[in-house]
Design a protein around this motif. Sequence first.
Motif, PDB file in Angstrom:
ATOM      1  N   ILE A  71       1.342  -5.053  26.074  1.00 11.12           N
ATOM      2  CA  ILE A  71       2.103  -6.274  25.778  1.00 11.12           C
ATOM      3  C   ILE A  71       1.646  -6.888  24.461  1.00 11.12           C
ATOM      4  O   ILE A  71       2.450  -7.294  23.633  1.00 11.12           O
ATOM      5  CB  ILE A  71       1.924  -7.318  26.917  1.00 11.12           C
ATOM      6  CG1 ILE A  71       2.642  -6.879  28.182  1.00 11.12           C
ATOM      7  CG2 ILE A  71       2.409  -8.710  26.492  1.00 11.12           C
ATOM      8  CD1 ILE A  71       4.147  -6.880  28.093  1.00 11.12           C
ATOM      9  N   ASP A  72       0.335  -6.959  24.277  1.00  7.10           N
ATOM     10  CA  ASP A  72      -0.219  -7.631  23.107  1.00  7.10           C
ATOM     11  C   ASP A  72      -1.423  -6.841  22.586  1.00  7.10           C
ATOM     12  O   ASP A  72      -2.571  -7.264  22.750  1.00  7.10           O
ATOM     13  CB  ASP A  72      -0.634  -9.054  23.476  1.00  7.10           C
ATOM     14  CG  ASP A  72      -0.969  -9.902  22.258  1.00  7.10           C
ATOM     15  OD1 ASP A  72      -0.540  -9.565  21.147  1.00  7.10           O
ATOM     16  OD2 ASP A  72      -1.683 -10.904  22.435  1.00  7.10           O
ATOM     17  N   PRO A  73      -1.156  -5.682  21.996  1.00  2.85           N
ATOM     18  CA  PRO A  73      -2.275  -4.843  21.551  1.00  2.85           C
ATOM     19  C   PRO A  73      -3.058  -5.487  20.419  1.00  2.85           C
ATOM     20  O   PRO A  73      -2.507  -6.225  19.608  1.00  2.85           O
ATOM     21  CB  PRO A  73      -1.590  -3.563  21.073  1.00  2.85           C
ATOM     22  CG  PRO A  73      -0.200  -3.980  20.720  1.00  2.85           C
ATOM     23  CD  PRO A  73       0.136  -5.128  21.630  1.00  2.85           C
ATOM     24  N   ALA A  74      -4.350  -5.183  20.396  1.00  8.04           N
ATOM     25  CA  ALA A  74      -5.200  -5.697  19.321  1.00  8.04           C
ATOM     26  C   ALA A  74      -4.724  -5.146  17.981  1.00  8.04           C
ATOM     27  O   ALA A  74      -4.791  -5.818  16.967  1.00  8.04           O
ATOM     28  CB  ALA A  74      -6.650  -5.307  19.580  1.00  8.04           C
ATOM     29  N   ASP A  75      -4.266  -3.919  17.991  1.00  8.82           N
ATOM     30  CA  ASP A  75      -3.717  -3.314  16.780  1.00  8.82           C
ATOM     31  C   ASP A  75      -2.787  -2.173  17.173  1.00  8.82           C
ATOM     32  O   ASP A  75      -2.670  -1.815  18.342  1.00  8.82           O
ATOM     33  CB  ASP A  75      -4.836  -2.826  15.851  1.00  8.82           C
ATOM     34  CG  ASP A  75      -5.776  -1.849  16.528  1.00  8.82           C
ATOM     35  OD1 ASP A  75      -5.298  -0.915  17.204  1.00  8.82           O
ATOM     36  OD2 ASP A  75      -6.993  -2.012  16.392  1.00  8.82           O
ATOM     37  N   LYS A  76      -2.133  -1.601  16.191  1.00 10.40           N
ATOM     38  CA  LYS A  76      -1.159  -0.535  16.425  1.00 10.40           C
ATOM     39  C   LYS A  76      -1.811   0.683  17.077  1.00 10.40           C
ATOM     40  O   LYS A  76      -1.246   1.297  17.974  1.00 10.40           O
ATOM     41  CB  LYS A  76      -0.506  -0.151  15.101  1.00 10.40           C
ATOM     42  CG  LYS A  76       0.570   0.880  15.215  1.00 10.40           C
ATOM     43  CD  LYS A  76       1.141   1.221  13.851  1.00 10.40           C
ATOM     44  CE  LYS A  76       1.930   2.504  13.952  1.00 10.40           C
ATOM     45  NZ  LYS A  76       1.858   3.311  12.763  1.00 10.40           N
ATOM     46  N   ASP A  77      -3.014   1.038  16.624  1.00  8.05           N
ATOM     47  CA  ASP A  77      -3.698   2.212  17.179  1.00  8.05           C
ATOM     48  C   ASP A  77      -4.014   2.031  18.653  1.00  8.05           C
ATOM     49  O   ASP A  77      -3.889   2.973  19.437  1.00  8.05           O
ATOM     50  CB  ASP A  77      -4.988   2.497  16.403  1.00  8.05           C
ATOM     51  CG  ASP A  77      -4.725   2.992  14.997  1.00  8.05           C
ATOM     52  OD1 ASP A  77      -3.605   3.498  14.729  1.00  8.05           O
ATOM     53  OD2 ASP A  77      -5.635   2.878  14.161  1.00  8.05           O
ATOM     54  N   THR A  78      -4.417   0.834  19.048  1.00 10.05           N
ATOM     55  CA  THR A  78      -4.730   0.570  20.449  1.00 10.05           C
ATOM     56  C   THR A  78      -3.495   0.771  21.312  1.00 10.05           C
ATOM     57  O   THR A  78      -3.566   1.402  22.375  1.00 10.05           O
ATOM     58  CB  THR A  78      -5.268  -0.866  20.625  1.00 10.05           C
ATOM     59  OG1 THR A  78      -6.442  -1.009  19.839  1.00 10.05           O
ATOM     60  CG2 THR A  78      -5.573  -1.171  22.080  1.00 10.05           C
ATOM     61  N   LYS A  79      -2.373   0.280  20.864  1.00 14.41           N
ATOM     62  CA  LYS A  79      -1.132   0.433  21.625  1.00 14.41           C
ATOM     63  C   LYS A  79      -0.762   1.910  21.732  1.00 14.41           C
ATOM     64  O   LYS A  79      -0.428   2.396  22.814  1.00 14.41           O
ATOM     65  CB  LYS A  79       0.008  -0.354  20.975  1.00 14.41           C
ATOM     66  CG  LYS A  79       1.301  -0.249  21.756  1.00 14.41           C
ATOM     67  CD  LYS A  79       2.401  -1.079  21.173  1.00 14.41           C
ATOM     68  CE  LYS A  79       3.645  -0.953  22.030  1.00 14.41           C
ATOM     69  NZ  LYS A  79       4.746  -1.748  21.548  1.00 14.41           N
ATOM     70  N   GLU A  80      -0.840   2.624  20.632  1.00 18.37           N
ATOM     71  CA  GLU A  80      -0.481   4.039  20.643  1.00 18.37           C
ATOM     72  C   GLU A  80      -1.420   4.842  21.555  1.00 18.37           C
ATOM     73  O   GLU A  80      -0.979   5.673  22.347  1.00 18.37           O
ATOM     74  CB  GLU A  80      -0.512   4.612  19.230  1.00 18.37           C
ATOM     75  CG  GLU A  80      -0.020   6.042  19.148  1.00 18.37           C
ATOM     76  CD  GLU A  80       0.067   6.578  17.727  1.00 18.37           C
ATOM     77  OE1 GLU A  80       0.581   7.685  17.583  1.00 18.37           O
ATOM     78  OE2 GLU A  80      -0.397   5.906  16.787  1.00 18.37           O
ATOM     79  N   LEU A  81      -2.720   4.573  21.457  1.00 22.41           N
ATOM     80  CA  LEU A  81      -3.685   5.262  22.319  1.00 22.41           C
ATOM     81  C   LEU A  81      -3.427   4.965  23.793  1.00 22.41           C
ATOM     82  O   LEU A  81      -3.498   5.868  24.642  1.00 22.41           O
ATOM     83  CB  LEU A  81      -5.112   4.867  21.943  1.00 22.41           C
ATOM     84  CG  LEU A  81      -5.677   5.508  20.689  1.00 22.41           C
ATOM     85  CD1 LEU A  81      -6.986   4.823  20.281  1.00 22.41           C
ATOM     86  CD2 LEU A  81      -5.896   6.992  20.894  1.00 22.41           C
ATOM     87  N   THR A  82      -3.134   3.723  24.099  1.00 23.20           N
ATOM     88  CA  THR A  82      -2.863   3.340  25.486  1.00 23.20           C
ATOM     89  C   THR A  82      -1.621   4.049  26.006  1.00 23.20           C
ATOM     90  O   THR A  82      -1.613   4.580  27.120  1.00 23.20           O
ATOM     91  CB  THR A  82      -2.705   1.810  25.608  1.00 23.20           C
ATOM     92  OG1 THR A  82      -3.892   1.180  25.125  1.00 23.20           O
ATOM     93  CG2 THR A  82      -2.462   1.387  27.044  1.00 23.20           C
TER      94      THR A  82
END
Length: 108
Positions: A71-82
Amino acid sequence: MTKNLNKKIGSLIRKLRLEKNLSQMKLAELSKHSTNHIGSIERGEKNISIQTLHSITRVLDISLESFFALIDPADKDTKELTEIYLSLSDEQKTLILQLLKSTQKLNK
């Protein structure tokens, strides 16, 4: 702000539900909520309590932590990894975790 957040939460619940091939009716049954309530949440029409979100995310097999990271990733990489991690089988998740731990040890 709240309305936008409600829509983000609802959209993610819908996306995860569809990825699990669940109908709103089946999600409602498994999470012990009404179909109307699930529909209202998915449309972003209702505020969702933590208890309700927890019961829904348990059915969708995602932790609250991972849900909020999407919903609110710390950054783009975190969202993609998740997103990638959530798409893996349990065996693949175990292998990736072992790889990451080994890599971390090498960097110490």
